[in-house]
Design an enzyme around this catalytic site. Structure first.
Site, PDB file in Angstrom:
ATOM      1  N   HIS A 120     -26.716 140.459   6.592  1.00 30.21           N
ATOM      2  CA  HIS A 120     -25.815 139.463   7.176  1.00 30.21           C
ATOM      3  C   HIS A 120     -26.102 138.074   6.605  1.00 30.21           C
ATOM      4  O   HIS A 120     -25.188 137.354   6.189  1.00 30.21           O
ATOM      5  CB  HIS A 120     -25.984 139.430   8.692  1.00 30.21           C
ATOM      6  CG  HIS A 120     -25.525 140.666   9.380  1.00 30.21           C
ATOM      7  ND1 HIS A 120     -25.666 140.851  10.738  1.00 30.21           N
ATOM      8  CD2 HIS A 120     -24.927 141.783   8.906  1.00 30.21           C
ATOM      9  CE1 HIS A 120     -25.176 142.034  11.071  1.00 30.21           C
ATOM     10  NE2 HIS A 120     -24.732 142.623   9.970  1.00 30.21           N
TER      11      HIS A 120
ATOM     12  N   SER B 263     -20.896 144.726   6.531  1.00 32.44           N
ATOM     13  CA  SER B 263     -21.111 143.515   7.314  1.00 32.44           C
ATOM     14  C   SER B 263     -21.500 142.325   6.437  1.00 32.44           C
ATOM     15  O   SER B 263     -21.137 141.178   6.732  1.00 32.44           O
ATOM     16  CB  SER B 263     -22.195 143.744   8.360  1.00 32.44           C
ATOM     17  OG  SER B 263     -21.857 144.799   9.228  1.00 32.44           O
TER      18      SER B 263
END
Length: 321
Positions: free
Chosen positions: A295, A239
């Site tokens: 992230h 991610s």
């Protein structure tokens, strides 16, 4: 050698996004430049220029939508002629007749996302494969050699941390490889989709070397961000790399406003998702922990890498024509 001639001029304030999509959709030999405080559309073919001029005038005046214009190539009548005639059929956006036209060919359909030859995006395809390979390793308890061990020592200095121990053992690959490991199939699918949508357009334009550096540096940045934020928690997944692609795309869309390989709405949706995760809403609804620091670290690294890349002139590769 063909000489480029000016077909039409637009003010600098005119948004030429629809024109750029039109040019890309039909692979027209046109070029957009900026000269003397105006945007010029150039063409090497006088015949094509004359055919397009009325179309551009109607679009510029707001009479039609270029996204609703369909063009069909007709072979030249003279034997051996390399030139082609291009007929354009414009439909008003209110008519909606194109959706019901049975004679519309598949080649005229407009795809939201452009397609790229697979041989132009080998690194993206490799990253997609690694998402599923990492999930396979995890479900078969074979991923421990790729992860950074959670730090349970509670030490106040880096030298006492589990990451320092890994590096002292020469296990430098653990800075990268947690990005490969996925703890569930949906997680692997989600990240693979992100690479497919965001990674392939960037790799196809920037080239393999730049894309490899982007993937590796963002993997390290996101892994370190997550480790130092929650050193006692085991983490993994790509991610962070996906969010680096989001950041990279955001910067490129500022330097090249007409670049539309990645629709502007996709990075926006990704940012909304990041916010929902950071606020704990996703974890509250699903019960699944989210590596928010990874992230954010990936996003910031993508922004920084893209700024450096564009400052060095790389944004030219992303010009729509």
């Amino acid at each position: 050698m063909s000489q480029w001639i000016s077909i039409y001029s637009f003010p600098l304030s005119k948004d030429l996004g629809a024109l750029a999509r039109f040019i890309q959709r039909y692979q027209l030999p046109l070029r957009i430049t900026e000269e003397k405080n105006q945007q010029l559309l150039l063409c090497p073919n006088a015949g094509l220029a004359e055919m397009l001029k009325p179309l551009l005038q109607r679009w510029d005046s707001g009479e039609l939508d270029l996204d609703q214009v369909h063009m069909q190539r007709i072979e030249g009548e003279e034997p051996g002629s390399e030139a082609t005639q291009i007929s354009a059929a414009a439909t008003d956006s209110q008519a909606g007749a194109t959706e019901d036209n049975p004679d519309k060919k598949n080649g005229d359909a407009v795809s939201v996302l452009p397609s790229f030859p697979l041989d132009k995006t080998p690194i993206s395809l490799l990253l997609i494969a690694l998402c599923f390979f990492g999930w396979f390793l995890q479900v078969n308890n074979l991923s421990s050699g790729l992860l950074i061990y959670p730090d349970q020592s509670g030490g106040d200095t880096f030298s006492e941390s589990s990451l320092a121990w890994h590096l002292e053992q020469g296990q430098w690959w653990r800075l990268f490889t947690p990005a490969i490991v996925h703890f569930s199939l949906p997680h692997a699918l989600f990240n693979a989709l992100g690479i497919w949508i965001l990674g392939r357009p960037i790799e196809a334009r920037s080239g393999g070397v730049v894309f490899v550096l982007l993937a590796l540096l963002s993997a390290v940045a996101s892994n370190l961000a997550q480790y130092f934020w929650q050193p006692g928690v085991l983490f993994g997944g790509m991610s962070g790399v996906v969010y680096a692609l989001v950041g990279f795309a955001l910067v490129l869309q500022r330097f090249q406003p007409l670049w539309r390989d990645i629709p502007a709405g996709i990075p926006a949706v990704a940012l909304v998702w990041l916010l929902l995760c950071a606020l704990g809403i996703v974890t509250l609804l699903t019960g699944v922990g989210v590596a928010n620091a990874a992230h954010i670290g990936g996003l910031l690294s993508g922004l920084i890498i893209a700024l450096v890349y564009c400052a060095l002139g790389g944004a030219r590769r992303f010009a729509p024509i």
